[in-house]
Design an enzyme around this catalytic site. Structure first.
Site, mmCIF file in Angstrom:
data_model
loop_
_atom_site.group_PDB
_atom_site.id
_atom_site.type_symbol
_atom_site.label_atom_id
_atom_site.label_comp_id
_atom_site.label_asym_id
_atom_site.label_seq_id
_atom_site.Cartn_x
_atom_site.Cartn_y
_atom_site.Cartn_z
ATOM 1 N N MET A 1 0.853 -1.363 0.023
ATOM 2 C CA MET A 1 0.071 -0.170 0.043
ATOM 3 C C MET A 1 0.890 1.337 0.012
ATOM 4 O O MET A 1 0.695 2.144 -1.007
ATOM 5 C CB MET A 1 -0.941 -0.057 1.010
ATOM 6 C CG MET A 1 -1.848 1.165 1.100
ATOM 7 S SD MET A 1 -3.151 0.862 2.367
ATOM 8 C CE MET A 1 -2.352 0.874 4.000
ATOM 9 N N LEU A 2 1.873 1.311 0.772
ATOM 10 C CA LEU A 2 2.833 2.432 0.871
ATOM 11 C C LEU A 2 3.690 2.557 -0.222
ATOM 12 O O LEU A 2 3.828 3.647 -1.009
ATOM 13 C CB LEU A 2 3.542 2.703 2.290
ATOM 14 C CG LEU A 2 4.727 3.614 2.466
ATOM 15 C CD1 LEU A 2 3.958 5.020 2.172
ATOM 16 C CD2 LEU A 2 5.322 3.620 3.798
ATOM 17 N N ASP B 1 14.641 -10.243 -3.179
ATOM 18 C CA ASP B 1 14.869 -10.755 -1.777
ATOM 19 C C ASP B 1 15.497 -10.062 -0.880
ATOM 20 O O ASP B 1 16.640 -10.186 -0.861
ATOM 21 C CB ASP B 1 15.137 -12.156 -1.967
ATOM 22 C CG ASP B 1 15.147 -12.985 -0.545
ATOM 23 O OD1 ASP B 1 14.436 -12.424 0.495
ATOM 24 O OD2 ASP B 1 15.232 -14.338 -0.318
ATOM 25 N N ALA C 1 8.144 -4.836 4.814
ATOM 26 C CA ALA C 1 7.927 -5.274 6.127
ATOM 27 C C ALA C 1 7.164 -6.445 6.557
ATOM 28 O O ALA C 1 6.063 -6.740 5.640
ATOM 29 C CB ALA C 1 7.538 -3.983 7.020
ATOM 30 N N THR D 1 4.106 -7.128 8.353
ATOM 31 C CA THR D 1 2.916 -6.347 9.069
ATOM 32 C C THR D 1 1.888 -6.910 9.564
ATOM 33 O O THR D 1 0.940 -6.256 9.981
ATOM 34 C CB THR D 1 2.472 -5.063 7.943
ATOM 35 O OG1 THR D 1 1.878 -5.835 6.978
ATOM 36 C CG2 THR D 1 3.448 -4.235 7.450
ATOM 37 N N TYR E 1 5.559 -7.575 16.857
ATOM 38 C CA TYR E 1 5.958 -6.815 15.778
ATOM 39 C C TYR E 1 6.332 -5.253 16.128
ATOM 40 O O TYR E 1 7.450 -5.289 15.471
ATOM 41 C CB TYR E 1 4.428 -6.529 15.225
ATOM 42 C CG TYR E 1 4.364 -5.161 14.364
ATOM 43 C CD1 TYR E 1 5.057 -5.424 13.023
ATOM 44 C CD2 TYR E 1 3.677 -3.876 14.621
ATOM 45 C CE1 TYR E 1 4.966 -4.234 11.986
ATOM 46 C CE2 TYR E 1 3.728 -2.992 13.746
ATOM 47 C CZ TYR E 1 4.341 -3.416 12.430
ATOM 48 O OH TYR E 1 4.262 -1.977 11.666
ATOM 49 N N LYS F 1 10.257 -4.407 14.679
ATOM 50 C CA LYS F 1 10.658 -3.079 14.129
ATOM 51 C C LYS F 1 11.594 -1.938 15.016
ATOM 52 O O LYS F 1 12.300 -1.513 14.163
ATOM 53 C CB LYS F 1 9.252 -2.191 14.074
ATOM 54 C CG LYS F 1 8.298 -2.963 12.999
ATOM 55 C CD LYS F 1 8.702 -2.766 11.554
ATOM 56 C CE LYS F 1 8.632 -1.699 10.918
ATOM 57 N NZ LYS F 1 9.040 -1.680 9.473
#
Length: 281
Positions: free
Chosen positions: A11-12, A36, A58, A60, A123, A127
């Site tokens: 999406m981003l 990759d 990422a 997510t 998560y 991150k």
């Protein structure tokens, strides 16, 4: 400038590529099938001839990460390390996209860019490790933390709420989680503006201004659809228990942007009004 965008099919990433192409930059869009990001040799080859790397790749799936932290760590921490190292060798600037989940969600005022990290989920831990790896590997980095993302090119909260509102007379939405709904197109624009401005290396918060609960945001979504916001009823997080704990307070401050002379993203209400026709199309 020559740009590489990883995770370009997300999406981003999709909005990032579109923003760069629209500005006339030379951009290479690399999705999972094309690069990759956990393969050191492949990363080195991809980064060799670019000026800026924007890592949108990422893990997510926040809840899944609770039971699969190792692969989430590989994508959210090891991959950024590889990209940062390769970018340093190539003389490229790295932009790492991070998240509000690196904080504990217990604050009562906006988190500063240098606030202590205290992730409460797998998560968030992975991150936070990715941020650390980027800072350690490449002095020429920009970490952009964002939150509550929505956009036209993937599943997101507004699309889910719009679909449910079409089928139901009432929606139950949590009112005890507060954050900043943020359009992916605005984050992409902010990243470009930061790099083009030559912003100092460091951490910036890429979220809309203001704050609202999920309940309040849903009322705005429903109003956009021409429905009565009163159909959206308040509930609590206890009614929607998930494997990963959600931050109760995810409001991020924007002082670093102001100090760098880069305008923060505008108020969430204004940005939602601008985004809604595209996101809900």
């Amino acid at each position: 400038m020559r740009w590489l965008v990883t995770g370009a099919g997300g999406m981003l990433g999709t909005d990032m590529v579109a923003r760069l192409a629209g500005a006339g930059h030379d951009v290479r869009a690399a999705d999972r099938g094309e690069l990759d990001v956990t393969d050191p040799a492949a990363v080195e080859r991809a980064v060799r001839d670019v000026d800026v790397v924007v890592n949108c790749a990422a893990w997510t799936a926040v809840d899944d990460a609770e039971s699969t932290e190792a692969p989430a760590f590989t994508l959210n921490a090891v991959a950024p390390q590889l990209l940062a190292r390769a970018a340093r060798v190539a003389g490229a600037r790295l932009v790492q996209v991070s998240t509000d989940y690196v904080f504990d969600g217990a604050a009562t005022s906006p988190y500063a860019e240098d606030a202590p990290l205290a992730p409460r989920s797998a998560y968030g831990r992975t991150k936070a490790a990715g941020e650390w790896a980027v800072r350690a590997e490449n002095p020429d980095h920009i970490v952009v933390r964002t939150a509550w993302l929505y956009g036209a090119h993937g599943g997101c909260f507004p699309k889910t709420m719009a679909r449910l509102a079409a089928d139901r007379d009432e929606l139950q939405v949590v009112a005890d989680q507060v954050g900043q709904p943020t359009w992916t197109a605005d984050v992409a624009d902010l990243v470009v503006r930061l790099v083009e401005a030559g912003a100092p290396s460091g951490t910036y918060h890429g979220t809309s201004a203001g704050a609202v609960s999920w309940h309040g945001f849903t009322r705005a979504i429903v109003a956009t659809l021409g429905k009565d916001p009163a159909m959206v009823k308040e509930t609590t997080s206890e009614a929607f228990v998930r494997p990963a704990p959600r931050p109760a307070y995810s409001v991020l401050g924007h002082d670093a942007l102001t100090a760098a002379g880069v305008a923060p993203i505008g108020p969430w209400e204004e940005r939602w009004a601008a985004a809604a026709p595209t996101v809900l199309a």
